[in-house]
Design a protein around this motif. Structure first.
Motif, PDB file in Angstrom:
ATOM      1  N   LYS A   1       0.833  -1.203   0.000  1.00 43.19           N
ATOM      2  CA  LYS A   1       0.000   0.000   0.000  1.00 43.19           C
ATOM      3  C   LYS A   1       0.868   1.255   0.000  1.00 43.19           C
ATOM      4  O   LYS A   1       0.708   2.141   0.845  1.00 43.19           O
ATOM      5  N   PRO A   2       1.793   1.338  -0.962  1.00 41.10           N
ATOM      6  CA  PRO A   2       2.691   2.497  -0.985  1.00 41.10           C
ATOM      7  C   PRO A   2       2.021   3.756  -1.549  1.00 41.10           C
ATOM      8  O   PRO A   2       1.130   3.678  -2.387  1.00 41.10           O
TER       9      PRO A   2
ATOM     10  N   ALA B   1      -0.660   2.381  -4.889  1.00 41.82           N
ATOM     11  CA  ALA B   1      -0.872   1.017  -5.393  1.00 41.82           C
ATOM     12  C   ALA B   1      -1.173   0.115  -4.209  1.00 41.82           C
ATOM     13  O   ALA B   1      -1.012   0.509  -3.043  1.00 41.82           O
ATOM     14  N   ASN B   2      -1.582  -1.098  -4.501  1.00 41.47           N
ATOM     15  CA  ASN B   2      -1.819  -2.063  -3.440  1.00 41.47           C
ATOM     16  C   ASN B   2      -0.506  -2.692  -2.964  1.00 41.47           C
ATOM     17  O   ASN B   2      -0.316  -2.901  -1.775  1.00 41.47           O
TER      18      ASN B   2
ATOM     19  N   GLU C   1      -1.761  -3.920  -8.814  1.00 40.12           N
ATOM     20  CA  GLU C   1      -3.073  -3.879  -8.169  1.00 40.12           C
ATOM     21  C   GLU C   1      -3.507  -2.468  -7.790  1.00 40.12           C
ATOM     22  O   GLU C   1      -2.920  -1.838  -6.933  1.00 40.12           O
ATOM     23  N   GLN C   2      -4.544  -2.026  -8.440  1.00 35.49           N
ATOM     24  CA  GLN C   2      -5.227  -0.763  -8.131  1.00 35.49           C
ATOM     25  C   GLN C   2      -4.267   0.429  -8.120  1.00 35.49           C
ATOM     26  O   GLN C   2      -4.132   1.135  -7.119  1.00 35.49           O
TER      27      GLN C   2
ATOM     28  N   LYS D   1      -3.610  18.733 -14.339  1.00 38.90           N
ATOM     29  CA  LYS D   1      -3.627  17.424 -13.682  1.00 38.90           C
ATOM     30  C   LYS D   1      -4.064  16.377 -14.687  1.00 38.90           C
ATOM     31  O   LYS D   1      -5.067  16.543 -15.378  1.00 38.90           O
ATOM     32  N   ILE D   2      -3.288  15.314 -14.768  1.00 38.91           N
ATOM     33  CA  ILE D   2      -3.576  14.190 -15.660  1.00 38.91           C
ATOM     34  C   ILE D   2      -3.685  12.945 -14.792  1.00 38.91           C
ATOM     35  O   ILE D   2      -2.840  12.713 -13.929  1.00 38.91           O
ATOM     36  N   LYS D   3      -4.719  12.137 -15.020  1.00 40.92           N
ATOM     37  CA  LYS D   3      -4.914  10.913 -14.241  1.00 40.92           C
ATOM     38  C   LYS D   3      -4.512   9.710 -15.084  1.00 40.92           C
ATOM     39  O   LYS D   3      -4.771   9.683 -16.282  1.00 40.92           O
ATOM     40  N   LEU D   4      -3.875   8.755 -14.441  1.00 39.67           N
ATOM     41  CA  LEU D   4      -3.433   7.539 -15.115  1.00 39.67           C
ATOM     42  C   LEU D   4      -3.861   6.350 -14.269  1.00 39.67           C
ATOM     43  O   LEU D   4      -3.726   6.390 -13.039  1.00 39.67           O
ATOM     44  N   PHE D   5      -4.385   5.308 -14.919  1.00 37.56           N
ATOM     45  CA  PHE D   5      -4.822   4.089 -14.247  1.00 37.56           C
ATOM     46  C   PHE D   5      -4.186   2.887 -14.935  1.00 37.56           C
ATOM     47  O   PHE D   5      -4.013   2.889 -16.147  1.00 37.56           O
TER      48      PHE D   5
END
Length: 186
Positions: free
Chosen positions: A31-32, A48-49, A64-65, A76-80
Motif C-alpha cells: 500500500k505504498p 498502489a496495493n 493492483e489498483q 492534472k492528468i490521471k493515469l490508471f
C-alpha cells in the motif's frame, strides 16, 4: 526521501509495510504512496496495493489498483493501470494497459514519457477519444498542455465531425476540435 541519478528528481515512499530479504536489491512495499518530483517539470503522485522498489536502479514495479496523478504545466492528468513499471531516472511509466485521462480525453496506450517538455504516449496503436466529439489512433502522441495540442506521429487517424482523416503527422487542437495542418492528409 531520496534523489535519482538526475539530481533534479527527488522521490519519497510511504508504505504500510516494507520488507526486504538480505542480499536483495529490492524492497517489497505494501500500500505504498509515492511522490516523484522533478522540480522543474512535473510531480507524480502514485498509490498502489503492492509493489517492489529496486533501489539500485531507481525503479518501481507496482501492481493492483494503481492510481497516478501527474501534475505538469499547472494541469492534472490521471493515469490508471493494473500493473505499471516506473523508471525514475529515464522518466517513464509503462504497462500493458495504461489509461490516461486529461480534459475528458481518454488515451489507451502502453508507455508515458515525461522526459521532455511534452507528455509522450506510446503504443501500437494508441487509441484516444473525447465523449462524442472525436476519436482516433496513432503510434505516438505528444500532448502540449500549454497550447492544448496533440501531435500525432506515425500512421494516424482521427474521426471528427463525421470526417475520417488519416495521415502521418497530424497536429490537433483538442480545445477547439480542429486540425491545424492540412498537408498530406487524406
Amino acid at each position: 526521501k531520496s534523489s535519482s541519478k538526475n539530481k533534479e528528481i527527488f522521490y519519497t515512499i510511504e508504505s504500510e509495510m516494507i520488507n526486504a530479504l538480505s542480499n536483495s536489491n529490492n524492497l517489497s512495499i505494501f500500500k505504498p504512496n509515492i511522490e516523484i518530483n522533478n522540480k522543474n517539470s512535473y510531480l507524480l503522485k502514485l498509490s498502489a496495493n503492492r509493489g517492489d522498489f529496486f533501489f539500485e536502479s531507481n525503479q518501481f514495479d507496482l501492481s493492483e489498483q494503481i492510481n497516478v496523478d501527474i501534475y505538469k504545466d499547472k494541469e492534472k492528468i490521471k493515469l490508471f493501470a493494473e500493473n505499471v513499471f516506473i523508471d525514475i531516472d529515464k522518466e517513464y511509466l509503462s504497462s500493458k494497459n495504461l489509461k490516461v485521462n486529461h480534459k475528458d480525453i481518454t488515451f489507451l496506450g502502453r508507455e508515458v514519457s515525461l522526459s521532455d517538455n511534452l507528455i509522450s504516449i506510446y503504443g501500437t496503436p494508441i487509441s484516444f477519444a473525447k465523449n462524442d466529439n472525436f476519436e482516433g489512433y496513432s503510434n505516438e502522441i505528444k500532448i502540449d498542455l500549454k497550447k492544448n495540442l496533440l501531435y500525432l506521429s506515425g500512421a494516424s487517424n482521427i474521426l471528427i465531425d463525421g470526417k475520417n482523416i488519416s495521415g502521418e503527422n497530424i497536429i490537433f487542437d483538442y480545445k477547439n476540435n480542429s486540425i491545424l495542418n492540412s498537408e498530406n492528409l487524406r
